[in-house]
Design an enzyme around this catalytic site. Structure first.
Site, PDB file in Angstrom:
ATOM      1  N   ARG A 142     131.771 109.974  43.129  1.00  0.00           N
ATOM      2  CA  ARG A 142     130.664 109.467  42.314  1.00  0.00           C
ATOM      3  C   ARG A 142     129.929 110.569  41.582  1.00  0.00           C
ATOM      4  NH1 ARG A 142     128.625 105.747  46.152  1.00  0.00           N
ATOM      5  NH2 ARG A 142     130.564 106.303  47.146  1.00  0.00           N
ATOM      6  N   THR A 143     129.719 111.712  42.203  1.00  0.00           N
ATOM      7  CA  THR A 143     128.987 112.769  41.510  1.00  0.00           C
ATOM      8  C   THR A 143     129.785 113.269  40.307  1.00  0.00           C
ATOM      9  OG1 THR A 143     127.987 113.420  43.602  1.00  0.00           O
ATOM     10  CG2 THR A 143     127.808 114.981  41.804  1.00  0.00           C
ATOM     11  N   ARG A 160     130.407 122.159  42.225  1.00  0.00           N
ATOM     12  CA  ARG A 160     130.279 121.687  43.605  1.00  0.00           C
ATOM     13  C   ARG A 160     131.170 122.570  44.452  1.00  0.00           C
ATOM     14  NH1 ARG A 160     130.495 116.125  46.413  1.00  0.00           N
ATOM     15  NH2 ARG A 160     128.467 116.062  45.407  1.00  0.00           N
ATOM     16  N   HIS A 167     121.475 119.588  46.866  1.00  0.00           N
ATOM     17  CA  HIS A 167     122.164 118.683  45.951  1.00  0.00           C
ATOM     18  C   HIS A 167     121.063 118.109  45.054  1.00  0.00           C
ATOM     19  CE1 HIS A 167     124.814 115.949  44.147  1.00  0.00           C
ATOM     20  NE2 HIS A 167     125.276 115.274  45.184  1.00  0.00           N
ATOM     21  N   LYS A 174     146.064 129.194  44.462  1.00  0.00           N
ATOM     22  CA  LYS A 174     146.856 130.431  44.405  1.00  0.00           C
ATOM     23  C   LYS A 174     146.035 131.631  44.861  1.00  0.00           C
ATOM     24  CE  LYS A 174     149.293 128.472  40.511  1.00  0.00           C
ATOM     25  NZ  LYS A 174     149.273 128.415  39.043  1.00  0.00           N
TER      26      LYS A 174
END
Lengths: 315, 175
Positions: free
Chosen positions: A62-63, A112, A140, A90
């Site tokens: 959702r974010t 994030r 957040h 990698k």
């Protein structure tokens, strides 16, 4: 018209850095942005020609989608990167990934990351505006802003509103950002969770801490449930999910202890039958889907305000 | 500061313009007023009141905030963004005659932004423009259909419109 017309920083790293007037500015701007979402053409040209990179090192639905939609509704060009299938697997470091992306001159980077402070690290090394979309167990900010926007929309104010935040307090960046924002705006906050999940020093943040959900629910205007974050629990915090629900799950009986017009919130994704009963989550006091809709408006406001522009008073 | 319009002149201009609107549109059943924030809003409301006095018909009136459509949002320096406020157009503009209302017409850039914004709401049959003051110096090919007063100015001057609803008095000054 508010006195403030801009944010002091070009980054949004956390609620911690925001003054009440800045929070109000974002919430006021979000009101106008919400109206854009009700039009038949849900797009305005405000960020035309701007590039926004969405850098998600942690799973998010959702974010990420909410930010993407907010960017598109403001006509920004967006690029997304998730860790699977990227150079991160990698072995590239966060800073190298960011520097590589910066070489393509984006204007803003939404990040994030599972590590607390990741957004702050990027803000130090990048020229772009950094927006923290969740860093570990730290903050957040856009979630707290959309929660505040939802509360304000339903209750008409933040000051004096009694908010009970219930659940996994220790692993929750949503809790931290919400506590910072709500206490700063004059709300009364009660935090409730199992003793094993109460972080040290929470009481010093200006909130009442309790382990009794009945006590937390008593007279509350807002019941904000937090997700039990199994993925962040590296130890024995809870005996069982069933015991958790029995002691801390929000049921209709517990909801009845709150004010009759109390609203139920959850940042998602929900664990039905763990922190919240299904009938409560789907009940008429639930504003969980409003939160999702409001998230887009609030993120549009943040993107718009951070994009900056020279003030030009022309007729 | 020279006053170019006083309260009486503002009121008379609005009445005159109301008559012109009725004449030009042969009736106002399909007319919709949209005031541009900030001072276009009370002017649009007053114009609607004039139209009602003359015809007895209530003309739906909306509010347009053009901030998100401005052409000067592109600066890359950290600086204040213009404050965004809500647009409220609680009616369908498809097939209607929309009259945009603003206080001062200058470069024409605000009206350009307003046209873009309005067209995102639908496809009006026509869009017309009413301003209280036209001060010249257009930078775009835009003109007003109804003008309260044409005021020749130099670019160095500024035109200040005061309205009772916002500023406590009706007056237009050139400074």
């Amino acid at each position: 018209m508010g006195d403030l017309t801009m944010l002091r920083s070009r980054h949004l790293l956390g609620i911690e850095d925001l003054e009440p007037a800045e929070i109000s500015l974002i919430l006021d701007t979000a009101v106008a942005m919400k109206e854009v979402g009700t039009r038949s053409i849900k797009k305005v040209p405000a960020l035309r020609g701007r590039t926004v990179v969405n850098l998600f090192f942690e799973p998010s639905t959702r974010t990420r989608l909410s930010f993407e939609l907010a960017e598109k509704r403001l006509s920004a060009d967006t690029m997304g990167m998730t860790t699977a299938g990227s150079s991160v697997v990698k072995g590239e470091t966060l800073i190298d990934t960011a520097r590589t992306l910066e070489a393509m001159s984006p204007d803003m980077i939404v990040v994030r990351h599972a590590c607390s402070g990741a957004a702050h690290v990027l803000a130090r090394v990048c020229r772009s505006s950094i927006i923290n979309a969740g860093d570990g167990t730290h903050e957040h900010p856009t979630q707290a802003l959309l929660d505040a926007f939802t509360i304000q929309g339903r209750k008409g104010r933040l000051a004096g509103v009694r908010v009970a935040i219930i659940g996994d307090l220790a692993h929750s960046r949503v809790l931290r950002s919400n506590v910072l924002l709500l206490t700063r705006m004059g709300a009364e906050v009660v935090a409730c969770g199992p003793a094993t999940l109460i972080p040290v020093g929470l009481g010093r943040m200006g909130v009442t801490v309790t382990t009794s959900i009945d006590e937390a629910c008593e007279g509350a205007d807002v019941l904000m449930m937090l997700r039990v974050q199994h993925e962040r629990m590296h130890g024995l915090f809870l005996p069982s999910v069933r015991e958790y629900f029995t002691l801390f799950g929000l049921t209709a009986a517990r909801l009845a202890r709150a004010k009759s017009d109390a609203i139920v919130m959850h940042p998602g994704p929900m664990n039905r039958g763990v922190e919240i009963a299904s009938d409560v989550a789907d009940g008429n006091q639930s504003v969980i889907l409003d939160q999702v809709a409001n998230g887009v408006a609030v993120r549009m406001a943040v993107l718009y305000l951070l994009a900056g522009g020279e003030q030009n008073e022309g007729a | 500061m020279p006053v170019v319009m006083d309260a009486d002149r503002v009121a008379k201009s609005l009445t005159r313009i109301a008559h012109e609107i009725i004449e030009r549109n042969r009736g106002i059943d399909d007319l919709r007023l949209v005031g541009i924030r900030t001072r276009g809003v009370p002017i649009a409301q007053r114009l609607a009141a004039c139209l009602k006095d003359i015809t007895g018909t209530e003309v739906p009136t909306g509010v347009l905030d053009i901030t998100l459509y401005r052409d000067d949002l592109m600066g890359h320096d950290v600086g204040p963004q213009p404050l965004v406020r809500s647009t409220e157009i609680p009616f369908d503009i498809d097939g209607r005659d929309v009259l945009l209302v603003d206080d001062v017409l200058y470069t024409g850039r605000t009206i350009r932004a307003a046209l873009d914004a309005l067209i995102d709401f639908g496809r009006p049959r026509s869009i017309q423009l009413m301003v209280l003051v036209d001060r010249g110096h257009r930078e775009l090919p835009i003109r007003a259909d109804y003008v309260g007063r044409n005021v020749p100015t130099s670019k160095k001057e500024s035109v200040r419109v005061h309205l009772v609803e916002i500023d406590g008095r009706d007056e237009v000054e050139v400074a």
